[in-house]
Design an enzyme around this catalytic site. Structure first.
Site, mmCIF file in Angstrom:
data_model
loop_
_atom_site.group_PDB
_atom_site.id
_atom_site.type_symbol
_atom_site.label_atom_id
_atom_site.label_comp_id
_atom_site.label_asym_id
_atom_site.label_seq_id
_atom_site.Cartn_x
_atom_site.Cartn_y
_atom_site.Cartn_z
ATOM 1 N N CYS A 162 3.402 3.131 -0.923
ATOM 2 C CA CYS A 162 4.276 3.693 -1.938
ATOM 3 C C CYS A 162 3.828 3.205 -3.306
ATOM 4 C CB CYS A 162 5.715 3.248 -1.651
ATOM 5 S SG CYS A 162 6.936 3.887 -2.802
ATOM 6 N N LEU A 163 3.831 4.097 -4.282
ATOM 7 C CA LEU A 163 3.451 3.715 -5.641
ATOM 8 C C LEU A 163 4.396 2.664 -6.204
ATOM 9 C CD1 LEU A 163 2.569 7.247 -7.061
ATOM 10 C CD2 LEU A 163 0.977 5.467 -6.289
ATOM 11 N N HIS A 200 9.445 10.771 3.167
ATOM 12 C CA HIS A 200 9.221 9.568 2.360
ATOM 13 C C HIS A 200 9.799 9.755 0.956
ATOM 14 C CE1 HIS A 200 6.798 5.995 1.000
ATOM 15 N NE2 HIS A 200 7.021 6.604 -0.149
ATOM 16 N N GLU A 201 9.464 10.874 0.317
ATOM 17 C CA GLU A 201 9.957 11.117 -1.045
ATOM 18 C C GLU A 201 11.464 11.355 -1.055
ATOM 19 O OE1 GLU A 201 8.082 10.277 -3.406
ATOM 20 O OE2 GLU A 201 6.292 10.189 -2.171
ATOM 21 N N GLY A 238 2.768 11.973 -3.406
ATOM 22 C CA GLY A 238 4.141 12.334 -3.713
ATOM 23 C C GLY A 238 4.700 11.396 -4.765
ATOM 24 N N HIS A 254 13.579 8.297 -1.277
ATOM 25 C CA HIS A 254 13.777 7.763 -2.632
ATOM 26 C C HIS A 254 15.041 8.347 -3.279
ATOM 27 C CE1 HIS A 254 10.289 5.262 -3.193
ATOM 28 N NE2 HIS A 254 9.477 6.225 -2.804
ATOM 29 N N GLN A 280 11.338 6.980 -8.926
ATOM 30 C CA GLN A 280 10.148 6.143 -9.084
ATOM 31 C C GLN A 280 9.658 6.086 -10.527
ATOM 32 O OE1 GLN A 280 8.021 8.072 -5.554
ATOM 33 N NE2 GLN A 280 7.203 5.981 -5.642
#
Length: 184
Positions: free
Chosen positions: A98-99, A140-141, A45, A144, A50
């Site tokens: 997470c990225l 999760h996304e 994702g 953000h 991000q």
């Protein structure tokens, strides 16, 4: 184009993202860039904050979970102006990464199921329910978009233990194969 990933500590990751409309500048290119960036970084994702844009948009590809949940085979979606309207079911813990927080994974408890409203990449409106891994990745996304990081879900003592590691990540003390943007 592969976009740089915004790293923990950058202010854009703490802003509540804004809705967009069909006239958002270079939207078609940005949508393609989001997919390309997520896949290049080996993510499941990626949310617009991000990559430095405080807009309500994220992409997910849950195909990697298809072995455990066969209905996720080919499950690839874009969410624009998403709003989670309900969270239900027992909370369950799973290790998340997470990225934007490279090299760090922690157990996070999330509700089993969600209801969400959103527009897809063709500006078609959807009201859908998800559970299991799809619900987890979406939550999760979605976090953000609300300025929430997965580490915010950790217990207070765990957060204190992570402080030093997170400070190091925000200063570039990590390895990543993708381009990134450190906090200013």
């Amino acid at each position: 184009m592969i976009l740089p990933i915004t790293i923990y500590g950058h202010p854009v990751l703490r802003k509540v993202a804004k809705d967009i409309d069909k006239d958002y500048p270079d939207l078609e290119k940005f949508k393609a860039d989001m997919w390309q960036t997520m896949y290049f970084a080996d993510g499941v994702g990626l949310a617009a904050p991000q990559v430095g844009r405080s807009i309500r948009m994220f992409v997910i590809d849950c195909s990697t979970f298809a072995e455990e949940e066969p209905e996720l085979e080919g499950f690839k979606k874009m969410f624009i102006n998403a709003k989670i309207t309900e969270r239900t079911g027992e909370e369950w813990a799973m290790s998340e990464g997470c990225l934007s927080v490279p090299g760090l994974n922690e157990d996070v408890k999330r509700p089993e199921s969600i209801k969400i409203e959103y527009y897809d990449e063709n500006w078609e409106f959807h009201e859908e329910e998800y559970s299991g891994y799809a619900a987890r990745v979406i939550q999760h996304e979605y976090d953000h978009l609300e300025g929430i990081m997965f580490t915010d879900h950790c217990a207070p003592i765990k957060k204190r233990l992570l402080r030093g590691k997170l400070a190091g990540i925000s200063k570039g003390k990590f390895k990543a194969k993708y381009k990134f943007t450190l906090p200013r």
